[in-house]
Design a protein around this motif. Structure first.
Motif, PDB file in Angstrom:
ATOM      1  N   ASP A   1     -10.802  19.479  21.771  1.00 19.14           N
ATOM      2  CA  ASP A   1     -10.035  19.173  22.951  1.00 19.14           C
ATOM      3  C   ASP A   1     -11.193  18.340  23.952  1.00 19.14           C
ATOM      4  OD1 ASP A   1      -7.568  20.365  22.971  1.00 19.14           O
ATOM      5  OD2 ASP A   1      -8.452  22.283  23.801  1.00 19.14           O
ATOM      6  N   ILE A   2     -12.458  18.621  23.704  1.00 19.91           N
ATOM      7  CA  ILE A   2     -13.419  18.111  24.230  1.00 19.91           C
ATOM      8  C   ILE A   2     -13.609  16.577  24.082  1.00 19.91           C
ATOM      9  CG2 ILE A   2     -15.985  18.086  24.927  1.00 19.91           C
ATOM     10  CD1 ILE A   2     -14.317  20.583  25.886  1.00 19.91           C
ATOM     11  N   ASP A   3     -13.496  16.268  22.833  1.00 13.03           N
ATOM     12  CA  ASP A   3     -13.494  15.064  22.270  1.00 13.03           C
ATOM     13  C   ASP A   3     -12.479  14.185  22.852  1.00 13.03           C
ATOM     14  OD1 ASP A   3     -15.958  15.267  21.148  1.00 13.03           O
ATOM     15  OD2 ASP A   3     -14.959  15.453  19.060  1.00 13.03           O
TER      16      ASP A   3
ATOM     17  N   LEU B   1     -12.089  24.039  19.137  1.00  8.46           N
ATOM     18  CA  LEU B   1     -11.314  23.417  20.506  1.00  8.46           C
ATOM     19  C   LEU B   1     -12.247  22.802  21.859  1.00  8.46           C
ATOM     20  CD1 LEU B   1      -7.794  24.980  20.589  1.00  8.46           C
ATOM     21  CD2 LEU B   1      -8.587  22.974  19.592  1.00  8.46           C
ATOM     22  N   GLY B   2     -12.931  23.928  22.005  1.00 12.69           N
ATOM     23  CA  GLY B   2     -14.018  23.864  23.197  1.00 12.69           C
ATOM     24  C   GLY B   2     -14.818  25.019  23.348  1.00 12.69           C
ATOM     25  N   SER B   3     -15.971  24.954  22.805  1.00 16.19           N
ATOM     26  CA  SER B   3     -16.835  25.847  22.893  1.00 16.19           C
ATOM     27  C   SER B   3     -18.279  25.485  23.050  1.00 16.19           C
ATOM     28  CB  SER B   3     -16.974  26.833  21.813  1.00 16.19           C
ATOM     29  OG  SER B   3     -17.481  26.162  20.629  1.00 16.19           O
ATOM     30  N   ARG B   4     -19.023  26.355  23.597  1.00 13.93           N
ATOM     31  CA  ARG B   4     -20.524  25.905  23.918  1.00 13.93           C
ATOM     32  C   ARG B   4     -21.298  26.019  22.753  1.00 13.93           C
ATOM     33  NH1 ARG B   4     -24.695  29.345  25.655  1.00 13.93           N
ATOM     34  NH2 ARG B   4     -26.359  28.217  26.774  1.00 13.93           N
ATOM     35  N   ASN B   5     -22.044  25.025  22.139  1.00 16.39           N
ATOM     36  CA  ASN B   5     -22.865  25.276  21.170  1.00 16.39           C
ATOM     37  C   ASN B   5     -24.261  26.114  21.679  1.00 16.39           C
ATOM     38  OD1 ASN B   5     -24.907  24.813  19.190  1.00 16.39           O
ATOM     39  ND2 ASN B   5     -23.760  22.911  18.510  1.00 16.39           N
ATOM     40  N   PRO B   6     -24.357  27.360  20.983  1.00 11.87           N
ATOM     41  CA  PRO B   6     -25.362  27.971  21.480  1.00 11.87           C
ATOM     42  C   PRO B   6     -26.909  27.230  21.346  1.00 11.87           C
ATOM     43  CG  PRO B   6     -23.899  29.271  20.148  1.00 11.87           C
ATOM     44  CD  PRO B   6     -23.685  27.766  19.899  1.00 11.87           C
TER      45      PRO B   6
ATOM     46  N   GLU C   1      -0.059  14.196  10.244  1.00 11.87           N
ATOM     47  CA  GLU C   1       0.475  13.046  11.005  1.00 11.87           C
ATOM     48  C   GLU C   1       0.118  13.431  12.510  1.00 11.87           C
ATOM     49  OE1 GLU C   1       1.462   9.971  10.651  1.00 11.87           O
ATOM     50  OE2 GLU C   1       0.463  10.188   8.895  1.00 11.87           O
ATOM     51  N   PRO C   2      -0.408  12.508  13.163  1.00  8.43           N
ATOM     52  CA  PRO C   2      -0.628  12.823  14.682  1.00  8.43           C
ATOM     53  C   PRO C   2       0.886  13.056  15.143  1.00  8.43           C
ATOM     54  CG  PRO C   2      -1.785  11.106  14.174  1.00  8.43           C
ATOM     55  CD  PRO C   2      -1.031  11.467  12.992  1.00  8.43           C
ATOM     56  N   PRO C   3       0.880  13.963  16.367  1.00  6.70           N
ATOM     57  CA  PRO C   3       2.234  14.036  16.672  1.00  6.70           C
ATOM     58  C   PRO C   3       2.633  12.738  17.648  1.00  6.70           C
ATOM     59  CG  PRO C   3       0.582  15.629  17.992  1.00  6.70           C
ATOM     60  CD  PRO C   3      -0.156  14.799  16.846  1.00  6.70           C
ATOM     61  N   VAL C   4       4.295  12.512  17.296  1.00  5.64           N
ATOM     62  CA  VAL C   4       4.829  11.641  17.890  1.00  5.64           C
ATOM     63  C   VAL C   4       5.068  11.621  19.322  1.00  5.64           C
ATOM     64  CG1 VAL C   4       6.702   9.802  17.825  1.00  5.64           C
ATOM     65  CG2 VAL C   4       5.833  11.166  15.394  1.00  5.64           C
TER      66      VAL C   4
ATOM     67  N   GLU D   1     -10.054  11.097  12.980  1.00  2.97           N
ATOM     68  CA  GLU D   1     -11.555  11.389  12.725  1.00  2.97           C
ATOM     69  C   GLU D   1     -11.991  12.503  13.605  1.00  2.97           C
ATOM     70  OE1 GLU D   1     -15.043   8.743  14.384  1.00  2.97           O
ATOM     71  OE2 GLU D   1     -13.883   7.251  13.591  1.00  2.97           O
ATOM     72  N   ILE D   2     -11.544  12.594  14.880  1.00  3.79           N
ATOM     73  CA  ILE D   2     -11.765  13.850  15.365  1.00  3.79           C
ATOM     74  C   ILE D   2     -11.093  14.945  14.905  1.00  3.79           C
ATOM     75  CG2 ILE D   2     -11.424  14.842  18.007  1.00  3.79           C
ATOM     76  CD1 ILE D   2     -11.298  11.998  19.047  1.00  3.79           C
ATOM     77  N   TYR D   3     -10.082  15.030  14.553  1.00  7.39           N
ATOM     78  CA  TYR D   3      -9.323  16.131  13.857  1.00  7.39           C
ATOM     79  C   TYR D   3     -10.212  16.466  12.675  1.00  7.39           C
ATOM     80  CZ  TYR D   3      -6.306  19.015  11.201  1.00  7.39           C
ATOM     81  OH  TYR D   3      -5.569  19.968  10.537  1.00  7.39           O
ATOM     82  N   GLN D   4     -10.689  15.608  11.715  1.00  9.40           N
ATOM     83  CA  GLN D   4     -11.643  15.705  10.561  1.00  9.40           C
ATOM     84  C   GLN D   4     -12.962  16.568  10.936  1.00  9.40           C
ATOM     85  OE1 GLN D   4     -10.526  15.879   7.826  1.00  9.40           O
ATOM     86  NE2 GLN D   4      -8.915  14.464   7.435  1.00  9.40           N
ATOM     87  N   ARG D   5     -13.293  16.147  12.145  1.00  5.04           N
ATOM     88  CA  ARG D   5     -14.766  16.741  12.580  1.00  5.04           C
ATOM     89  C   ARG D   5     -14.614  18.153  12.863  1.00  5.04           C
ATOM     90  NH1 ARG D   5     -16.506  13.678  17.644  1.00  5.04           N
ATOM     91  NH2 ARG D   5     -16.430  11.814  15.926  1.00  5.04           N
TER      92      ARG D   5
END
Lengths: 331, 434
Positions: free
Chosen positions: A120-122, A106-111, A321-324, A306-310
């Protein structure tokens, strides 16, 4: 003569005793040598972030996920309504966002790169793109779950995207975008455990981050011993050290844990609905409308999938399905 | 005095007829005591002999014990001052290790080798320091055992953080956080407790140094006794001076003056060591500990990206305290600290303007002009000064100890010689009255 000798003896003895006493007096204490007695520098622990546990009586509302209606059309970055929150942000040059740096996926620092990244960041990158025409005009503020409301209330950040569940109670002090992801609370246990959910964990220690809906829900299972930690990752560290038996959290977060620890498995069906929204200061309804417009657009053009898949495609399976989005809130 | 002495001695038989008197006397003392009859001259001479000898011996013994006690106290003060500095060194080492570990974390997956070296050295120093402290442990034995256990726990947490970091797992940050919290919330508190115990012990031993006034008083009392005895004797014998007692008096005056001065100068040396070497060294050690704490905080202002304000506040608090301590001592340390603070300000400026990456790059660089290099220079200079100061304390205290020991033996020997002089000096008088 004998009497005088005795008296003299007494006098001499007394003088000796007196002077020995004086001689035994020391010149200053250890604290004097150390310069001051009050050297105990106030250890106001900066790590101990304030946690808002919120009022104990649940706040109710008709529909927490209902947000403000989106704009009719997304304005171009150079045509933002003048005087709007977005225009002010563009003026300032950066979008200040509250995020997690330790929630894998979701949101983490890539070491390796030092960059903060995740689902979340995307989402935030897309909003940056809509305001600046550049996805990277983000200024990150790494916050704990417990700080999410506080940084929005004080206006220190423009947005918070940090596995932030939309609730009626939170609507009391801040505003949310429409739901952009639907998570559910699950349980992570050690591989080989028979437990399939919180109901199987009576008498065991279960960790959840402080100031989250997760911890609130955990309290509905009084037979489980709840162990709060400052962040999600602290829960994983405690789990790996054997100090807790299980972790409960949103499936997204637990998926990130399972990815870091091959001996941890996520079990059972979700025990709750966790609609994620992007937090916005309550007054900035124009910003909420703008964000909703961006979200609607990325769902429509396939960017969301696309972001979900990533990030989540591998651990959680193919994109749902994305939330409505639900709108209709009036200020 | 001379006017009253003859009165009290008026019943003394003239010394011209000693033989007859002595022959009559032996059974007398017991019988006469009840009615408080005047003592015979022979008895008085004997009393004077005994009193003077006893006084001289007492003084010798007392002077010896007091001065030796002073020497022992100063010796202990030296050892305990060392202990205080060892506690400080452990504190610094633990913080240095933590500073290196947190700073390395900023770099990402694979920590830079120089940081690893700093960390390894700091841990080794902390372990060695704790071993040294364990040797002299007393009431603080349990605290030191705790500290040993915590140091092991700390290194294992840092290893866990490292292993996870290498694989890119964010849980590494959680381990690092636990490690840092362990240092700040448990180890530093234990070390503070050990430190205040050690400082109190050292303080009480430094205080033992001041016994010169007692020695002077002992001598004055002894001289009064000797003079009174001589006056009495003079009145009895009609001789102005008894060579033995006179010699004893002179000996006591000269040697005890010397002994007292020795004890005094030893005490003064100790006091001077305390104010001129021990305290300044402690101040530099404290400043260095504060700086080490601030160094970790500097990294945390960046790790808690954007939420570092609380850490920056703590950083300012620590470094201001360090600056105040160093300012008093002078030297080039205040300047080195300022250099580091200037470089630190550059990091903050970058971070506050939103350039987090630039701030991190500056924070982790080993460049000559970077903050890390400035900090290293400060720490090394401080360590050199602490080392020199600690050496001075040890050397000068050992001088003071030598002085006190010398004083002890001078006092003992003089006292004994004086006692002999008294006894021998009165031998002829005793003979006369036998």
């Amino acid at each position: 003569m004998r009497a005088t000798t005795t008296r003299r003896g007494l006098a001499v003895g007394a003088a000796f005793a007196l002077l020995l006493g004086l001689g035994a007096c020391s010149g200053g204490s250890g604290a004097d040598d150390l310069g001051q007695a009050a050297e105990e520098t106030a250890t106001d622990e900066p790590t101990q972030e304030p946690t808002d546990t919120g009022p104990s009586t649940p706040v109710t509302c008709d529909d927490p996920v209902a947000s403000y209606a989106p704009l009719e059309a997304l304005p171009a970055p150079d045509a933002l309504p003048s005087g709007s929150t977005m225009a002010q942000i563009r003026e300032r040059g950066t979008l200040v966002v509250g995020v997690s740096a330790d929630t894998l996926l979701l949101g983490s620092r890539n070491p390796f790169t030092g960059a903060i990244e995740g689902f979340d960041i995307d989402m935030l990158h897309e909003i940056s793109r809509a305001i600046f025409g550049d996805p990277d005009r983000l200024q990150f503020r790494v916050i704990t779950s417990g700080q999410r409301l506080q940084v929005l209330e004080s206006g220190e950040v423009d947005l918070v995207a940090r596995a932030f569940t939309i609730t009626c109670e939170r609507w009391e002090s801040i505003a949310f975008s429409a739901e952009y992801y639907h998570a559910g609370q699950k349980v992570l246990v050690a591989e080989g455990s028979e437990a399939q959910g919180l109901e199987d964990l009576a008498g065991q220690r279960v960790c959840a981050p402080a100031g989250t809906t997760t911890l609130t829900r955990l309290e509905e299972y009084p037979e489980v011993e709840a162990v709060p930690a400052p962040t999600h990752s602290q829960c994983l560290a405690l789990f790996q050290q054997g100090q807790v038996d299980a972790i409960t959290g949103d499936d997204t977060i637990l998926a990130g844990f399972a990815a870091q620890d091959p001996y941890a498995v996520v079990v059972g069906e979700p025990i709750s609905d966790e609609p994620y929204g992007i937090g916005v200061p309550a007054a900035n309804t124009d910003m909420v409308q703008f964000v909703n417009t961006v979200l609607a657009q990325i769902v429509a053009d396939g960017t969301w999938v696309e972001i979900y898949q990533r990030w989540l495609g591998e651990p959680l399976g193919p994109a749902p399905e994305p939330p409505v989005p639900v709108y209709g809130r009036t200020a | 005095m001379t006017s009253t002495a003859p009165a009290s001695a008026q019943q003394a038989t003239p010394p011209q007829q000693p033989a007859g008197q002595v022959a009559l006397q032996p059974p007398a003392p017991v019988a006469q005591q009840q009615q408080r009859p005047p003592a015979t001259s022979a008895q008085r001479i004997m009393q004077i002999s005994v009193v003077t000898v006893v006084v001289a011996l007492l003084v010798a013994a007392l002077g010896f014990v007091l001065a030796l006690n002073q020497a022992a106290g100063l010796d202990r003060a030296g050892a305990r001052a060392d202990r205080v500095l060892t506690v400080m060194a452990v504190r610094s080492a633990v913080l240095d290790a933590d500073g290196a570990a947190t700073n390395a974390f900023l770099v990402g997956g694979l920590e830079p080798q120089p940081r690893r070296v700093v960390y390894d050295e700091a841990i080794a120093a902390a372990a060695a320091g704790l071993a040294e402290l364990a040797e002299g442990a007393d009431a603080d034995a349990e605290l030191i055992a705790n500290l040993n256990a915590d140091l092991t726990r700390y290194t294992s947490l840092v290893e866990a953080a490292r292993v996870n970091n290498r694989q890119g797992f964010p849980v590494g940050a959680a381990y690092l956080d636990q490690a840092s919290t362990l240092v700040r919330e448990e180890m530093l508190a234990d070390l503070d407790a050990v430190l205040s115990m050690a400082a109190d012990d050292a303080a009480s031993d430094f205080g033992v140094g001041n016994l010169s006034y007692v020695v002077v008083l002992v001598v004055v009392v002894a001289l009064v006794v000797l003079i009174v005895c001589q006056v009495r004797l003079a009145a009895m014998t009609r001789r102005r001076l008894n060579p033995g007692l006179a010699l004893a008096t002179v000996l006591l005056v000269v040697a005890f003056a010397a002994g007292a001065m020795g004890a005094r100068s030893s005490a003064e040396t100790a006091a001077a060591v305390r104010t001129e070497d021990y305290r300044p060294t402690l101040a530099v050690a404290q400043a260095s500990v504060l700086a080490a704490e601030a160094r970790t905080l500097e990294s945390f202002t960046l790790i808690k990206r954007g939420s570092g304000a609380a850490f920056e506040e703590a950083f300012v608090e620590r470094t201001e305290a360090a600056a105040a301590l160093l300012e008093e001592q002078g030297g080039d340390l205040p300047e080195l600290l300022q250099t580091w603070l200037d470089r630190h300000a550059e990091i903050r400026e970058l971070d506050d303007s939103g350039d987090w990456d630039g701030a991190v790059a500056l924070a982790v660089t080993d460049d000559e002009s970077g903050p890390s290099a400035a900090y290293t220079q400060l720490v090394e200079a401080a360590a050199a000064e602490i080392g020199a100061g600690s050496q001075d304390v040890t050397n000068e205290l050992s001088d003071a100890v030598t002085q006190a020991r010398l004083a002890a033996w001078v006092l003992l020997i003089t006292g004994i010689v004086a006692a002999i002089a008294c006894w021998r000096g009165l031998a002829a008088r005793r003979e006369e009255y036998r």
